[in-house]
Design a protein around this motif. Structure first.
Motif, mmCIF file in Angstrom:
data_model
loop_
_atom_site.group_PDB
_atom_site.id
_atom_site.type_symbol
_atom_site.label_atom_id
_atom_site.label_comp_id
_atom_site.label_asym_id
_atom_site.label_seq_id
_atom_site.Cartn_x
_atom_site.Cartn_y
_atom_site.Cartn_z
ATOM 1 N N ILE A 75 -140.261 35.690 4.752
ATOM 2 C CA ILE A 75 -138.949 35.058 4.539
ATOM 3 C C ILE A 75 -139.024 33.571 4.893
ATOM 4 O O ILE A 75 -138.575 32.735 4.106
ATOM 5 N N PRO A 76 -139.612 33.185 6.039
ATOM 6 C CA PRO A 76 -139.745 31.740 6.290
ATOM 7 C C PRO A 76 -140.500 31.021 5.166
ATOM 8 O O PRO A 76 -140.149 29.897 4.802
ATOM 9 N N GLY A 77 -141.500 31.678 4.607
ATOM 10 C CA GLY A 77 -142.241 31.084 3.494
ATOM 11 C C GLY A 77 -141.379 30.919 2.251
ATOM 12 O O GLY A 77 -141.433 29.886 1.575
ATOM 13 N N LEU A 78 -140.573 31.939 1.953
ATOM 14 C CA LEU A 78 -139.667 31.850 0.797
ATOM 15 C C LEU A 78 -138.600 30.776 1.003
ATOM 16 O O LEU A 78 -138.251 30.053 0.076
ATOM 17 N N VAL A 79 -138.090 30.692 2.228
ATOM 18 C CA VAL A 79 -137.086 29.668 2.536
ATOM 19 C C VAL A 79 -137.683 28.282 2.329
ATOM 20 O O VAL A 79 -137.072 27.415 1.696
ATOM 21 N N ALA A 80 -138.891 28.072 2.839
ATOM 22 C CA ALA A 80 -139.554 26.774 2.689
ATOM 23 C C ALA A 80 -139.786 26.461 1.213
ATOM 24 O O ALA A 80 -139.586 25.319 0.774
ATOM 25 N N MET A 81 -140.186 27.462 0.446
ATOM 26 C CA MET A 81 -140.402 27.277 -0.984
ATOM 27 C C MET A 81 -139.101 26.859 -1.673
ATOM 28 O O MET A 81 -139.081 25.921 -2.462
ATOM 29 N N ALA A 82 -138.019 27.559 -1.339
ATOM 30 C CA ALA A 82 -136.714 27.224 -1.929
ATOM 31 C C ALA A 82 -136.314 25.794 -1.549
ATOM 32 O O ALA A 82 -135.844 25.030 -2.398
ATOM 33 N N GLN A 83 -136.514 25.428 -0.294
ATOM 34 C CA GLN A 83 -136.167 24.074 0.137
ATOM 35 C C GLN A 83 -137.028 23.041 -0.577
ATOM 36 O O GLN A 83 -136.522 21.999 -1.001
ATOM 37 N N ASP A 84 -138.307 23.325 -0.729
ATOM 38 C CA ASP A 84 -139.207 22.401 -1.436
ATOM 39 C C ASP A 84 -138.775 22.208 -2.888
ATOM 40 O O ASP A 84 -139.003 21.148 -3.472
ATOM 41 N N LEU A 85 -138.163 23.244 -3.458
ATOM 42 C CA LEU A 85 -137.692 23.177 -4.844
ATOM 43 C C LEU A 85 -136.295 22.550 -4.957
ATOM 44 O O LEU A 85 -135.740 22.467 -6.035
ATOM 45 N N GLY A 86 -135.733 22.135 -3.800
ATOM 46 C CA GLY A 86 -134.453 21.436 -3.812
ATOM 47 C C GLY A 86 -133.212 22.306 -3.711
ATOM 48 O O GLY A 86 -132.104 21.844 -3.981
ATOM 49 N N VAL A 87 -133.374 23.565 -3.302
ATOM 50 C CA VAL A 87 -132.213 24.447 -3.157
ATOM 51 C C VAL A 87 -131.336 23.945 -2.014
ATOM 52 O O VAL A 87 -131.812 23.692 -0.906
ATOM 53 N N LYS A 88 -130.045 23.778 -2.306
ATOM 54 C CA LYS A 88 -129.058 23.336 -1.314
ATOM 55 C C LYS A 88 -128.598 24.562 -0.521
ATOM 56 O O LYS A 88 -128.254 25.584 -1.111
ATOM 57 N N MET A 89 -128.627 24.473 0.796
ATOM 58 C CA MET A 89 -128.242 25.591 1.658
ATOM 59 C C MET A 89 -127.081 25.170 2.543
ATOM 60 O O MET A 89 -127.200 24.230 3.325
ATOM 61 N N ILE A 90 -125.963 25.899 2.401
ATOM 62 C CA ILE A 90 -124.735 25.567 3.127
ATOM 63 C C ILE A 90 -124.368 26.728 4.048
ATOM 64 O O ILE A 90 -124.136 27.848 3.585
ATOM 65 N N ALA A 91 -124.309 26.466 5.348
ATOM 66 C CA ALA A 91 -123.859 27.463 6.323
ATOM 67 C C ALA A 91 -122.346 27.349 6.467
ATOM 68 O O ALA A 91 -121.804 26.242 6.584
#
Length: 131
Positions: A75-91
């Motif tokens: 999951i940390p790897g997938l999160v990093a991949m998503a962030q590297d691809l520019g996915v915006k994450m809003i808490a």
């Protein structure tokens, strides 16, 4: 015109994390603009400690071996991949307030905002998903 994908993550288990980040990363890899709004249990997916130990759904523990053998990214790897691809994450600020959580409790690179912040992003989305 760039496609836009808006995702609401309101559940916090391992299956949920794979669904959310898989769809987000795949969408971003096709040059879509992607935003994820994490609320209630979904906050576990970006919580510094919780996302390292997400639970399998009750009665589905037998999938643990399959996850190990499938050679999937963590999951940390997938999160990093998503962030590297520019996915915006809003808490979700409201949920953070209810659960007494601070921005520092979460991974680097997230935004904190309310429903209006997400709705502003999602108002012209081509695809809206909820997990």
């Amino acid at each position: 015109m760039t496609a836009k994908v808006a995702i609401i993550a309101s559940n916090g288990g391992l299956f949920d994390a794979y669904k959310v980040f898989n769809v987000a990363a795949a969408s971003a890899a096709t040059d879509a603009e992607v935003g994820i709004f994490f609320t209630f249990e979904g906050l576990n997916l970006i919580h510094k400690q919780a996302y390292l130990h997400l639970p399998l759904p009750e009665g589905k523990e037998h999938f643990a071996e399959g996850f190990k053998n499938a050679n999937l990214p963590s999951i940390p790897g997938l999160v990093a991949m998503a962030q590297d691809l520019g996915v915006k994450m809003i808490a979700c600020q409201m949920t953070m307030d209810v659960m007494n959580l601070m921005k520092e409790d979460f991974i680097e690179g997230i935004e904190v905002g309310g429903a209006v912040t997400f709705l502003d992003f999602a108002k012209d989305a081509n695809v809206t998903l909820s997990f």
